[in-house]
Design a protein around this motif. Structure first.
Motif, PDB file in Angstrom:
ATOM      1  N   UNK A 486      46.673  33.475   0.216  1.00  0.00           N
ATOM      2  CA  UNK A 486      46.492  33.189  -1.207  1.00  0.00           C
ATOM      3  C   UNK A 486      45.228  33.863  -1.745  1.00  0.00           C
ATOM      4  N   UNK A 487      44.156  33.831  -0.948  1.00  0.00           N
ATOM      5  CA  UNK A 487      42.901  34.475  -1.365  1.00  0.00           C
ATOM      6  C   UNK A 487      43.080  35.972  -1.513  1.00  0.00           C
ATOM      7  N   UNK A 488      43.800  36.569  -0.579  1.00  0.00           N
ATOM      8  CA  UNK A 488      44.041  38.018  -0.622  1.00  0.00           C
ATOM      9  C   UNK A 488      44.823  38.414  -1.868  1.00  0.00           C
ATOM     10  N   UNK A 489      45.798  37.574  -2.252  1.00  0.00           N
ATOM     11  CA  UNK A 489      46.634  37.877  -3.418  1.00  0.00           C
ATOM     12  C   UNK A 489      46.015  37.395  -4.727  1.00  0.00           C
ATOM     13  N   UNK A 490      44.874  36.705  -4.638  1.00  0.00           N
ATOM     14  CA  UNK A 490      44.202  36.223  -5.843  1.00  0.00           C
ATOM     15  C   UNK A 490      44.890  35.025  -6.471  1.00  0.00           C
ATOM     16  N   UNK A 491      45.529  34.199  -5.648  1.00  0.00           N
ATOM     17  CA  UNK A 491      46.241  33.022  -6.142  1.00  0.00           C
ATOM     18  C   UNK A 491      45.343  31.793  -6.002  1.00  0.00           C
ATOM     19  N   UNK A 492      45.035  31.163  -7.118  1.00  0.00           N
ATOM     20  CA  UNK A 492      44.159  29.987  -7.106  1.00  0.00           C
ATOM     21  C   UNK A 492      44.983  28.747  -7.448  1.00  0.00           C
ATOM     22  N   UNK A 493      45.541  28.127  -6.422  1.00  0.00           N
ATOM     23  CA  UNK A 493      46.363  26.923  -6.581  1.00  0.00           C
ATOM     24  C   UNK A 493      45.921  25.910  -5.529  1.00  0.00           C
ATOM     25  N   UNK A 494      45.718  24.631  -5.883  1.00  0.00           N
ATOM     26  CA  UNK A 494      45.362  23.617  -4.888  1.00  0.00           C
ATOM     27  C   UNK A 494      46.386  23.581  -3.749  1.00  0.00           C
ATOM     28  N   UNK A 495      45.875  23.560  -2.507  1.00  0.00           N
ATOM     29  CA  UNK A 495      46.726  23.660  -1.318  1.00  0.00           C
ATOM     30  C   UNK A 495      46.396  22.534  -0.352  1.00  0.00           C
ATOM     31  N   UNK A 496      47.412  21.768   0.057  1.00  0.00           N
ATOM     32  CA  UNK A 496      47.217  20.661   0.982  1.00  0.00           C
ATOM     33  C   UNK A 496      48.356  20.604   1.989  1.00  0.00           C
ATOM     34  N   UNK A 497      48.067  19.995   3.144  1.00  0.00           N
ATOM     35  CA  UNK A 497      49.092  19.761   4.151  1.00  0.00           C
ATOM     36  C   UNK A 497      49.504  18.299   4.151  1.00  0.00           C
ATOM     37  N   UNK A 498      50.756  18.031   4.500  1.00  0.00           N
ATOM     38  CA  UNK A 498      51.256  16.657   4.587  1.00  0.00           C
ATOM     39  C   UNK A 498      51.405  16.285   6.059  1.00  0.00           C
ATOM     40  N   UNK A 499      50.645  15.289   6.483  1.00  0.00           N
ATOM     41  CA  UNK A 499      50.572  14.919   7.894  1.00  0.00           C
ATOM     42  C   UNK A 499      51.458  13.708   8.166  1.00  0.00           C
ATOM     43  N   UNK A 500      52.206  13.750   9.286  1.00  0.00           N
ATOM     44  CA  UNK A 500      53.068  12.639   9.676  1.00  0.00           C
ATOM     45  C   UNK A 500      52.450  11.882  10.847  1.00  0.00           C
ATOM     46  N   UNK A 501      52.880  10.628  11.003  1.00  0.00           N
ATOM     47  CA  UNK A 501      52.435   9.849  12.157  1.00  0.00           C
ATOM     48  C   UNK A 501      53.411  10.055  13.319  1.00  0.00           C
ATOM     49  N   UNK A 502      53.226   9.304  14.392  1.00  0.00           N
ATOM     50  CA  UNK A 502      54.056   9.472  15.583  1.00  0.00           C
ATOM     51  C   UNK A 502      55.519   9.127  15.338  1.00  0.00           C
ATOM     52  N   UNK A 503      55.779   8.386  14.264  1.00  0.00           N
ATOM     53  CA  UNK A 503      57.160   8.025  13.919  1.00  0.00           C
ATOM     54  C   UNK A 503      57.737   8.960  12.867  1.00  0.00           C
ATOM     55  N   UNK A 504      57.054  10.097  12.642  1.00  0.00           N
ATOM     56  CA  UNK A 504      57.482  11.120  11.684  1.00  0.00           C
ATOM     57  C   UNK A 504      57.525  10.594  10.247  1.00  0.00           C
ATOM     58  N   UNK A 505      56.616   9.670   9.929  1.00  0.00           N
ATOM     59  CA  UNK A 505      56.482   9.187   8.566  1.00  0.00           C
ATOM     60  C   UNK A 505      55.182   9.718   7.971  1.00  0.00           C
ATOM     61  N   UNK A 506      55.186   9.937   6.674  1.00  0.00           N
ATOM     62  CA  UNK A 506      53.999  10.467   6.003  1.00  0.00           C
ATOM     63  C   UNK A 506      52.804   9.547   6.229  1.00  0.00           C
ATOM     64  N   UNK A 507      51.689  10.159   6.669  1.00  0.00           N
ATOM     65  CA  UNK A 507      50.492   9.356   6.930  1.00  0.00           C
ATOM     66  C   UNK A 507      49.346   9.688   5.986  1.00  0.00           C
ATOM     67  N   UNK A 508      49.166  10.977   5.730  1.00  0.00           N
ATOM     68  CA  UNK A 508      48.005  11.391   4.933  1.00  0.00           C
ATOM     69  C   UNK A 508      48.227  12.801   4.391  1.00  0.00           C
ATOM     70  N   UNK A 509      47.311  13.206   3.528  1.00  0.00           N
ATOM     71  CA  UNK A 509      47.256  14.585   3.036  1.00  0.00           C
ATOM     72  C   UNK A 509      45.991  15.209   3.607  1.00  0.00           C
ATOM     73  N   UNK A 510      46.104  16.454   4.060  1.00  0.00           N
ATOM     74  CA  UNK A 510      44.984  17.064   4.773  1.00  0.00           C
ATOM     75  C   UNK A 510      44.572  18.384   4.138  1.00  0.00           C
ATOM     76  N   UNK A 511      43.275  18.627   4.144  1.00  0.00           N
ATOM     77  CA  UNK A 511      42.728  19.898   3.668  1.00  0.00           C
ATOM     78  C   UNK A 511      41.292  20.032   4.135  1.00  0.00           C
ATOM     79  N   UNK A 512      40.943  21.210   4.625  1.00  0.00           N
ATOM     80  CA  UNK A 512      39.574  21.462   5.050  1.00  0.00           C
ATOM     81  C   UNK A 512      39.108  20.578   6.181  1.00  0.00           C
TER      82      UNK A 512
END
Length: 611
Positions: A486-512
């Motif tokens: 994204x930095x190389x292409x000059x795209x400035x958009x908020x970016x986050x990962x979606x983390x699952x727990x051991x049961x494959x359910x959403x647990x948190x949002x991750x960044x940095x």
């Protein structure tokens, strides 16, 4: 910078560094904006400097400014008082003015043999009696609804006496909310008495006096052995109690208080104001605003505008966030009320719940105006606050799917205004490499997607639209793989990962390297969970489809003279292996590129039941 702007800036730079009020005027010398300043020179000159970071609404206003005047005051508070006075006097176009475009409201009593009590938006010369005016439609509707139910007045469209005995009574009669004059069960005199009693009830300041009068009348009826009349009055008193109980106490506070909260969606904002007295909700109003980019300033301007035209100012005002010039506004409200006024933006406790209720109502009104659901607007608001971003009206989410590195694919889904926007879903086959590399696959997909954006951004549609938020199915690994792209292409958009727990359910949002827990934010948690489930479903369904075709293609390439290209042609035309197996030699030869030799080899292969 135009010559006019240069001229205005030169004039502004000559202003004193004193508090005061400035009046922006257009070419017709009309006042289009009134503002106050702690230092006139600094504030006014800022309008005619660089417009790079200027709000959209301010840019529009400045484009129409032809000249300005100013008035010096002794203090910033005097400037605020004068600003309010001038706004009320001139009603400038670019000041936030919370006008009630519905006007005044009346309780209407029709002039007919069987009068009706109705809510009316305006007073017209139709022979009816009008009670009012009232400034709140909410108050009028609630009062009329209560009177109709308590005194069992008809709410239908039938005309009496014309429609008497011409049909069966409606549901309201069966649930004991209408005396059913349509059946002739009640005389015209009895009906007129009910209407008069309802009007007496409406004209009382509270229900207690009306109830006491009805109790006295009931006791007299009972003493006179008029038991049927006494029973009717008993039922009427019970109805009053039901109606008043319905207006439940929602606060422990015994003081008057108003609650202000905002909801935003794209370029539209809704302000909701709920008014409480003795813990009960007594009124509610909403206003739609546009071009709101700074809620801190908008809260202040809205409160000033709201109380400019209202005499009732409560002791306590709850607001859903920080305000500009809060101390000055408190001082102005206190002076206008004649007693102390407190402005509070609560974070916890009962007051915070009232603010949340007000915000939910604002979201619902905003959603209704756009044909959506209030819970979707609330979820987006909660998510943007949680992530610290401006908006999330258009969210893109990505997931990778494969089987041990084979048939690598990715799915891209879009949630628009909090709901799936399937028109914009996209599927990707990984082309850059073979084998398993989720990070490399994610980087490839995002590079391809935003390369398309750079080529198509003029269209502002499909790949030509920039998302407000990107959510990747995965943690920091996926995020770190995509960020450089994204930095190389000059795209400035908020970016986050979606983390699952051991049961494959959403647990948190991750960044940095940091996780943002979302479990305690119910609406945002539900939204993110839905996004994660949907992108996984979409990616894996494409993978299964591709894997199935790959398996079929592998079977076909086992046939002598059939390579991958001809296998693809056969699949494209016959869709399934069963269809190919059951096809005749002629049908197989009808596929461009399939010769008689190929067709015979296919028929021979399947006749030997190798599949």
């Amino acid at each position: 910078m135009t010559e006019k702007i240069k001229s205005l800036r030169k004039k502004a730079m000559a202003l004193p560094l004193s508090p005061g009020v400035y009046l922006m005027k257009n070419k017709e010398k009309e006042i289009i904006y009134v503002g106050k300043a702690k230092a006139l020179k600094n504030r006014v000159s800022s309008y005619f400097a660089s417009q790079t970071n200027m709000q959209t609404k301010v840019k529009k206003m400045v484009s129409h400014v032809d000249d300005f005047d100013y008035i010096i005051t002794d203090s910033e508070f005097e400037a605020l008082v004068l600003e309010c006075s001038l706004i009320k006097q001139h009603m400038p176009k670019y000041n936030i003015l919370l006008k009630d475009d519905k006007g005044y409201h009346y309780i209407k009593v029709t002039d007919s043999p069987y009068p009706r009590i109705q809510a009316a938006m305006q007073k017209i010369d139709d022979g009816s009696t009008y009670i009012g005016p009232y400034t709140s439609a909410f108050v009028v509707r609630e009062a009329v609804d209560a009177a109709q139910k308590i005194f069992k007045l008809p709410q239908c469209n039938k005309v009496f006496p014309r429609d008497i005995a011409k049909g069966r009574p409606c549901l309201n009669f069966h649930i004991n909310q209408c005396s059913a004059p349509c059946t002739g069960r009640i005389s015209r005199e009895e009906y007129a008495k009910s209407v008069q009693d309802a009007l007496n009830f409406l004209m009382k300041k509270g229900s207690d006096e009306a109830v006491n009068e009805m109790k006295e009348e009931m006791m007299k009826a009972s003493e006179n052995l008029e038991f049927e009349k006494a029973a009717a009055l008993r039922d009427r008193i019970a109805a009053v109690k039901r109606i008043t109980d319905r207006q439940k106490v929602v606060s422990d506070s015994k003081t008057e208080q108003d609650v202000f909260a905002f909801a935003q969606m794209q370029d539209k904002t809704c302000l909701m104001v709920l008014r409480f007295d003795m813990g009960k909700l007594c009124d509610g109003e909403h206003f739609f605003l546009s071009d709101v980019e700074d809620l801190t300033k908008t809260r202040s301007e809205s409160i000033l505008s709201y109380y400019l035209v209202r005499d009732r100012i409560p002791a306590k005002i709850l607001v859903d966030g920080e305000m500009e010039d809060e101390d000055l506004i408190c001082e102005w409200l206190t002076e206008k009320r004649g007693r102390k006024v407190s402005v509070i933006h609560p974070q916890i406790g009962e007051n915070a719940k009232l603010v949340e209720m007000c915000r939910a109502n604002a979201a619902e009104k905003l959603a209704q105006s756009a044909g959506r659901k209030g819970k979707d607007v609330e979820a987006l608001e909660e998510l943007t606050k949680l992530l610290g971003i401006e908006k999330a009206d258009y969210i893109e989410s990505y997931d990778i799917s494969h089987t041990s590195g084979a048939d690598n694919v990715a799915g891209m889904i879009v949630f628009k205004d909090g709901v799936p926007y399937k028109k914009a879903y996209k599927r990707f086959s990984i082309k850059g490499f073979d084998g398993q590399d989720d990070y490399g696959s994610m980087a490839e997909v995002l590079r391809r997607r935003f390369t398309h954006y750079l080529e198509e951004k003029e269209t502002a549609e499909g790949f030509g639209r920039l998302p407000d938020l990107i959510l990747l199915d995965g943690g920091d690994g996926q995020v770190n793989a995509v960020k450089p792209v994204l930095e190389e292409l000059g795209i400035d958009v908020p970016l986050f990962g979606m983390v699952k727990d051991s049961s494959h359910r959403t647990r948190a949002i991750q960044s940095g390297g940091k996780e943002i827990a979302i479990n305690s934010n119910r609406k945002a948690f539900t939204l993110v969970s839905n996004i994660q489930e949907e992108v996984h479903r979409f990616a894996i369904s494409y993978h299964r489809q591709k894997h199935k075709k790959s398996s079929i293609s592998t079977t076909l390439t086992q046939i002598d003279t059939i390579g991958e290209a001809k296998a693809r042609l056969l699949l494209k035309n016959f869709k399934t292996l069963t269809s190919i197996k059951n096809a005749t030699i002629e049908e197989l030869m009808s596929v461009k590129g399939i010769t008689r030799i190929n067709a015979e080899k296919i028929a021979e292969f399947f006749s030997e039941e190798n599949v």
